[in-house]
Scaffold this motif. Structure first.
Motif, PDB file in Angstrom:
ATOM      1  N   LYS A 298      -9.560  73.915  17.286  1.00 26.89           N
ATOM      2  CA  LYS A 298      -9.867  73.781  15.867  1.00 26.89           C
ATOM      3  C   LYS A 298      -9.887  72.325  15.416  1.00 26.89           C
ATOM      4  CE  LYS A 298      -8.065  78.357  14.713  1.00 26.89           C
ATOM      5  NZ  LYS A 298      -7.067  79.122  13.921  1.00 26.89           N
ATOM      6  N   THR A 299      -9.750  71.393  16.358  1.00 34.35           N
ATOM      7  CA  THR A 299      -9.886  69.968  16.043  1.00 34.35           C
ATOM      8  C   THR A 299     -11.365  69.599  16.113  1.00 34.35           C
ATOM      9  OG1 THR A 299      -7.685  69.396  16.864  1.00 34.35           O
ATOM     10  CG2 THR A 299      -9.306  67.629  16.775  1.00 34.35           C
ATOM     11  N   LYS A 300     -11.885  69.025  15.015  1.00 36.57           N
ATOM     12  CA  LYS A 300     -13.304  68.718  14.928  1.00 36.57           C
ATOM     13  C   LYS A 300     -13.486  67.246  14.561  1.00 36.57           C
ATOM     14  CE  LYS A 300     -14.178  73.453  13.367  1.00 36.57           C
ATOM     15  NZ  LYS A 300     -14.754  74.324  12.307  1.00 36.57           N
ATOM     16  N   VAL A 301     -14.305  66.547  15.328  1.00 32.77           N
ATOM     17  CA  VAL A 301     -14.492  65.102  15.146  1.00 32.77           C
ATOM     18  C   VAL A 301     -15.976  64.776  15.129  1.00 32.77           C
ATOM     19  CG1 VAL A 301     -14.008  62.804  16.063  1.00 32.77           C
ATOM     20  CG2 VAL A 301     -12.296  64.606  16.294  1.00 32.77           C
ATOM     21  N   LEU A 302     -16.379  64.002  14.153  1.00 30.23           N
ATOM     22  CA  LEU A 302     -17.752  63.519  14.034  1.00 30.23           C
ATOM     23  C   LEU A 302     -17.731  61.994  14.082  1.00 30.23           C
ATOM     24  CD1 LEU A 302     -20.794  64.076  13.347  1.00 30.23           C
ATOM     25  CD2 LEU A 302     -20.135  63.848  10.936  1.00 30.23           C
ATOM     26  N   VAL A 303     -18.613  61.392  14.885  1.00 28.88           N
ATOM     27  CA  VAL A 303     -18.648  59.930  15.039  1.00 28.88           C
ATOM     28  C   VAL A 303     -20.073  59.431  14.845  1.00 28.88           C
ATOM     29  CG1 VAL A 303     -18.256  57.985  16.598  1.00 28.88           C
ATOM     30  CG2 VAL A 303     -16.674  59.909  16.604  1.00 28.88           C
ATOM     31  N   GLU A 304     -20.201  58.329  14.109  1.00 27.56           N
ATOM     32  CA  GLU A 304     -21.475  57.630  13.972  1.00 27.56           C
ATOM     33  C   GLU A 304     -21.260  56.166  14.354  1.00 27.56           C
ATOM     34  OE1 GLU A 304     -24.215  58.865  10.567  1.00 27.56           O
ATOM     35  OE2 GLU A 304     -22.223  59.308   9.753  1.00 27.56           O
ATOM     36  N   VAL A 305     -22.258  55.593  15.019  1.00 23.57           N
ATOM     37  CA  VAL A 305     -22.189  54.205  15.472  1.00 23.57           C
ATOM     38  C   VAL A 305     -23.274  53.396  14.774  1.00 23.57           C
ATOM     39  CG1 VAL A 305     -22.499  52.657  17.442  1.00 23.57           C
ATOM     40  CG2 VAL A 305     -21.194  54.773  17.711  1.00 23.57           C
ATOM     41  N   ASP A 306     -22.885  52.262  14.249  1.00 20.74           N
ATOM     42  CA  ASP A 306     -23.834  51.318  13.653  1.00 20.74           C
ATOM     43  C   ASP A 306     -23.738  50.012  14.421  1.00 20.74           C
ATOM     44  OD1 ASP A 306     -25.572  49.920  12.084  1.00 20.74           O
ATOM     45  OD2 ASP A 306     -24.200  49.672  10.393  1.00 20.74           O
ATOM     46  N   GLY A 307     -24.813  49.602  15.060  1.00 21.02           N
ATOM     47  CA  GLY A 307     -24.795  48.382  15.853  1.00 21.02           C
ATOM     48  C   GLY A 307     -25.483  48.609  17.193  1.00 21.02           C
ATOM     49  N   PRO A 308     -25.612  47.537  17.971  1.00 21.63           N
ATOM     50  CA  PRO A 308     -25.062  46.206  17.696  1.00 21.63           C
ATOM     51  C   PRO A 308     -25.872  45.446  16.643  1.00 21.63           C
ATOM     52  CG  PRO A 308     -26.342  46.180  19.716  1.00 21.63           C
ATOM     53  CD  PRO A 308     -26.316  47.603  19.262  1.00 21.63           C
ATOM     54  N   ARG A 309     -25.165  44.665  15.851  1.00 18.95           N
ATOM     55  CA  ARG A 309     -25.823  43.828  14.870  1.00 18.95           C
ATOM     56  C   ARG A 309     -25.145  42.467  14.874  1.00 18.95           C
ATOM     57  NH1 ARG A 309     -23.777  46.843   9.308  1.00 18.95           N
ATOM     58  NH2 ARG A 309     -21.544  46.441   9.561  1.00 18.95           N
ATOM     59  N   GLU A 310     -25.945  41.427  14.708  1.00 14.01           N
ATOM     60  CA  GLU A 310     -25.393  40.071  14.727  1.00 14.01           C
ATOM     61  C   GLU A 310     -24.499  39.879  13.522  1.00 14.01           C
ATOM     62  OE1 GLU A 310     -26.859  35.431  15.242  1.00 14.01           O
ATOM     63  OE2 GLU A 310     -28.309  37.068  15.169  1.00 14.01           O
ATOM     64  N   SER A 311     -23.345  39.293  13.770  1.00 13.56           N
ATOM     65  CA  SER A 311     -22.380  39.104  12.696  1.00 13.56           C
ATOM     66  C   SER A 311     -21.902  37.665  12.693  1.00 13.56           C
ATOM     67  CB  SER A 311     -21.182  40.046  12.882  1.00 13.56           C
ATOM     68  OG  SER A 311     -20.175  39.774  11.936  1.00 13.56           O
ATOM     69  N   PRO A 312     -21.984  36.981  11.567  1.00  7.58           N
ATOM     70  CA  PRO A 312     -21.502  35.596  11.499  1.00  7.58           C
ATOM     71  C   PRO A 312     -19.999  35.487  11.669  1.00  7.58           C
ATOM     72  CG  PRO A 312     -22.081  36.426   9.310  1.00  7.58           C
ATOM     73  CD  PRO A 312     -22.564  37.431  10.290  1.00  7.58           C
ATOM     74  N   SER A 313     -19.300  36.606  11.491  1.00  7.73           N
ATOM     75  CA  SER A 313     -17.837  36.573  11.625  1.00  7.73           C
ATOM     76  C   SER A 313     -17.383  36.719  13.064  1.00  7.73           C
ATOM     77  CB  SER A 313     -17.219  37.693  10.779  1.00  7.73           C
ATOM     78  OG  SER A 313     -17.617  38.966  11.262  1.00  7.73           O
ATOM     79  N   VAL A 314     -18.319  37.046  13.966  1.00  5.77           N
ATOM     80  CA  VAL A 314     -17.980  37.205  15.379  1.00  5.77           C
ATOM     81  C   VAL A 314     -18.445  35.961  16.126  1.00  5.77           C
ATOM     82  CG1 VAL A 314     -18.251  38.612  17.444  1.00  5.77           C
ATOM     83  CG2 VAL A 314     -18.231  39.707  15.193  1.00  5.77           C
ATOM     84  N   ALA A 315     -17.511  35.072  16.430  1.00  9.99           N
ATOM     85  CA  ALA A 315     -17.856  33.807  17.091  1.00  9.99           C
ATOM     86  C   ALA A 315     -17.767  33.910  18.606  1.00  9.99           C
ATOM     87  CB  ALA A 315     -16.931  32.695  16.589  1.00  9.99           C
ATOM     88  N   SER A 316     -17.138  34.968  19.105  1.00  2.58           N
ATOM     89  CA  SER A 316     -16.907  35.106  20.540  1.00  2.58           C
ATOM     90  C   SER A 316     -18.195  35.413  21.284  1.00  2.58           C
ATOM     91  CB  SER A 316     -15.887  36.218  20.784  1.00  2.58           C
ATOM     92  OG  SER A 316     -15.796  36.528  22.155  1.00  2.58           O
ATOM     93  N   GLN A 317     -18.201  35.090  22.572  1.00  8.86           N
ATOM     94  CA  GLN A 317     -19.311  35.443  23.447  1.00  8.86           C
ATOM     95  C   GLN A 317     -19.292  36.922  23.808  1.00  8.86           C
ATOM     96  OE1 GLN A 317     -21.964  33.469  24.447  1.00  8.86           O
ATOM     97  NE2 GLN A 317     -21.090  32.190  22.846  1.00  8.86           N
ATOM     98  N   ARG A 318     -18.243  37.622  23.411  1.00  5.30           N
ATOM     99  CA  ARG A 318     -18.159  39.064  23.618  1.00  5.30           C
ATOM    100  C   ARG A 318     -18.305  39.767  22.282  1.00  5.30           C
ATOM    101  NH1 ARG A 318     -13.831  41.529  25.327  1.00  5.30           N
ATOM    102  NH2 ARG A 318     -14.782  42.808  26.961  1.00  5.30           N
ATOM    103  N   GLY A 319     -18.925  40.928  22.306  1.00  7.29           N
ATOM    104  CA  GLY A 319     -19.067  41.701  21.085  1.00  7.29           C
ATOM    105  C   GLY A 319     -17.722  42.187  20.565  1.00  7.29           C
ATOM    106  N   LYS A 320     -17.750  42.756  19.375  1.00  4.32           N
ATOM    107  CA  LYS A 320     -16.520  43.223  18.734  1.00  4.32           C
ATOM    108  C   LYS A 320     -16.698  44.649  18.249  1.00  4.32           C
ATOM    109  CE  LYS A 320     -13.455  42.335  14.784  1.00  4.32           C
ATOM    110  NZ  LYS A 320     -13.249  41.541  13.557  1.00  4.32           N
TER     111      LYS A 320
END
Length: 479
Positions: A298-320
């Motif tokens: 009876k556990t029900k989970v719905l997931v939506e993903v948005d991305g990848p999108r360029e973000s000025p707040s992510v300075a790393s060479q790896r995504g976030k």
């Protein structure tokens, strides 16, 4: 026992194209291509035939290849029996996890040449006992990256273990040292893990008074063998570059769509050794970047993903990865972010941001495990490259009866200790561990985690079929 299985795939495991068609390879021409890269170097080529049929091994053998590596005892045993007459000069290398109870089987393998993953004196003693009448050599596996999640001996321990083999195990030949290397260092040239292994060999040679050249350095795979050879490797383990992409799960784990339907249509009752009814759908909304839905009981989970999108707040060479979750389930948000970040090939998405929106529609136990599974399906639906598709499960331990219950519905018994795990099966890497409502001893913790991991693997074929079903109507295109 902690083991090391941190393989680096040459291609991402779960890209869309992998589901659309299986790579077809000309094994002999691939073998020639790899050999050309080794030309001029005194390097042994070990063809890793894991998950490939015995016929592919025979084809390589007839083309002059003699050394083959296998990760699983049963698969090695089956192939060795099938090929012992037609391939009499074959030399088998066991390169998988060594389990004490499997050592007699390993020792009985026809044409066993080398065991490359001995990591304790206990293993040495067991091999010594069973190999007293054989000619097998032993190669030690070394943890050069010092990562907690990896097994094998530390560089210092490897030297002492080598000394132990030489002094205490007369029926074992100390053949050299082996490493897989860490994923963090896999693209570095030179690779510091390979340098550490060379230092281990040097220190051992000095300690026992033997030439360094008499000891093997087993390092380098399809993706990094050129670097390994330049840094002194004497043996490389190559699978994908010869045989093509592998089937990623063991055949006996396969689950037909008909069987899946039976799982979905079963009643809500369960036994202690079974999961609640499970339903999964990869791809729920056509206009969504990526989506998935899971029901576990009876556990029900719905997931939506948005991305990848360029973000000025992510300075790393790896995504976030950023996870959003219902307010009443914020307690598991940090663990969800950590687990999802571990499964995504974030190095492929520099300065990019992914938003994973998790909606737990109904809670009846196992919310963390269900959310991890649903997030993986949604990411695949969004064509995001994963290192592997995870499996996850919750079990409870009942101290009074010293027993386990798989995938329990809530509420839990007052004395129950809850254990939730998530892992990447092909990498043998834990990406989430959560123990609540009690304390376990070290031995109990090991047993509980081992049990939970084993049970979670039962969901792997269901995840795979859900993904395949989502893309089975796509137009097939060649790789």
């Amino acid at each position: 026992m902690i083991v090391c299985f941190r393989c680096i795939p040459q291609l991402p495991f779960w890209s869309l194209r992998l589901f659309q068609t299986r790579m077809l390879t000309n094994t002999q021409s691939n073998l020639d291509s790899v050999r050309s890269q080794l030309a001029g170097h005194a390097v042994r080529l070990v063809a890793v035939s894991k998950y490939h049929p015995a016929e592919s091994v025979r084809e390589c053998y007839e083309h002059g290849q003699r050394n083959f590596g296998e990760n699983y005892v049963q698969e090695l045993e089956d192939k060795a029996n099938q090929l012992k007459d037609s391939c009499p000069e074959i030399q088998w290398h066991y390169i998988g996890q060594v389990q004490s109870n499997k050592i007699p089987k390993i020792c009985a393998i026809s044409n066993l040449f080398c065991v490359e993953t001995v990591e304790s004196e206990k293993h040495c003693d067991a091999f010594e006992k069973d190999l007293a009448k054989s000619n097998s050599s032993t190669t030690l596996k070394v943890n050069t990256s010092r990562e907690e999640q990896k097994g094998g001996a530390s560089p210092e321990e490897a030297v002492e273990l080598g000394v132990y083999v030489k002094k205490e195990c007369p029926h074992l030949e100390m053949n050299g040292f082996m490493t897989i290397g860490s994923i963090e260092n896999s693209d570095k040239v030179p690779n510091p893990d390979f340098d550490v292994l060379a230092d281990v060999r040097r220190n051992y040679a000095e300690k026992v008074g033997v030439p360094e050249s008499s000891l093997e350095l087993s390092m380098g795979m399809s993706s990094d063998m050129d670097t390994a050879i330049k840094q002194g490797s004497t043996s490389v383990r190559v699978g994908t570059a010869i045989f093509g992409m592998r089937e990623l799960i063991k055949p006996q784990w396969s689950l037909s769509l008909q069987d899946m339907k039976k799982v979905e249509e079963s009643s809500d009752e369960k036994h202690d050794d079974s999961f609640r009814p499970i339903s999964m759908k990869c791809g729920v909304f056509e206009d969504s970047k990526g989506s998935a839905y899971i029901e576990m009981g009876k556990t029900k989970v719905l997931v939506e993903v948005d991305g990848p999108r360029e973000s000025p707040s992510v300075a790393s060479q790896r995504g976030k990865i950023t996870v959003t979750v219902n307010e009443e389930n914020l307690r598991i948000r940090a663990q969800l972010e950590s687990a999802i970040s571990a499964m995504v090939h974030l190095d492929k998405y520099p300065r990019a941001d992914f938003i994973v929106n998790i909606s737990i529609l109904s809670s009846s136990g196992g919310e963390l495990a269900a959310s991890i599974l649903a997030a993986a399906l949604a990411l695949v639906h969004a064509h995001v490259e994963l290192l592997d598709v995870p499996v996850a499960a919750q079990v409870i331990y009942l101290p009074q009866t010293k027993s386990y219950v798989i995938d329990p519905p809530s509420p839990l018994p007052p004395s129950a200790i809850s254990i939730t795990v998530a892992l990447l099966p092909n990498l043998n890497q834990l990406i989430c561990t959560r123990i609540i409502k009690g304390a376990l001893s070290v031995s109990e913790s090991r047993e509980a985690l081992s049990f939970a991991c084993k049970q979670s693997l039962r969901l792997y074929p269901v995840m795979r079929k859900s993904i395949l079903s989502a893309f089975q109507n796509q137009v097939k295109t060649p790789l």
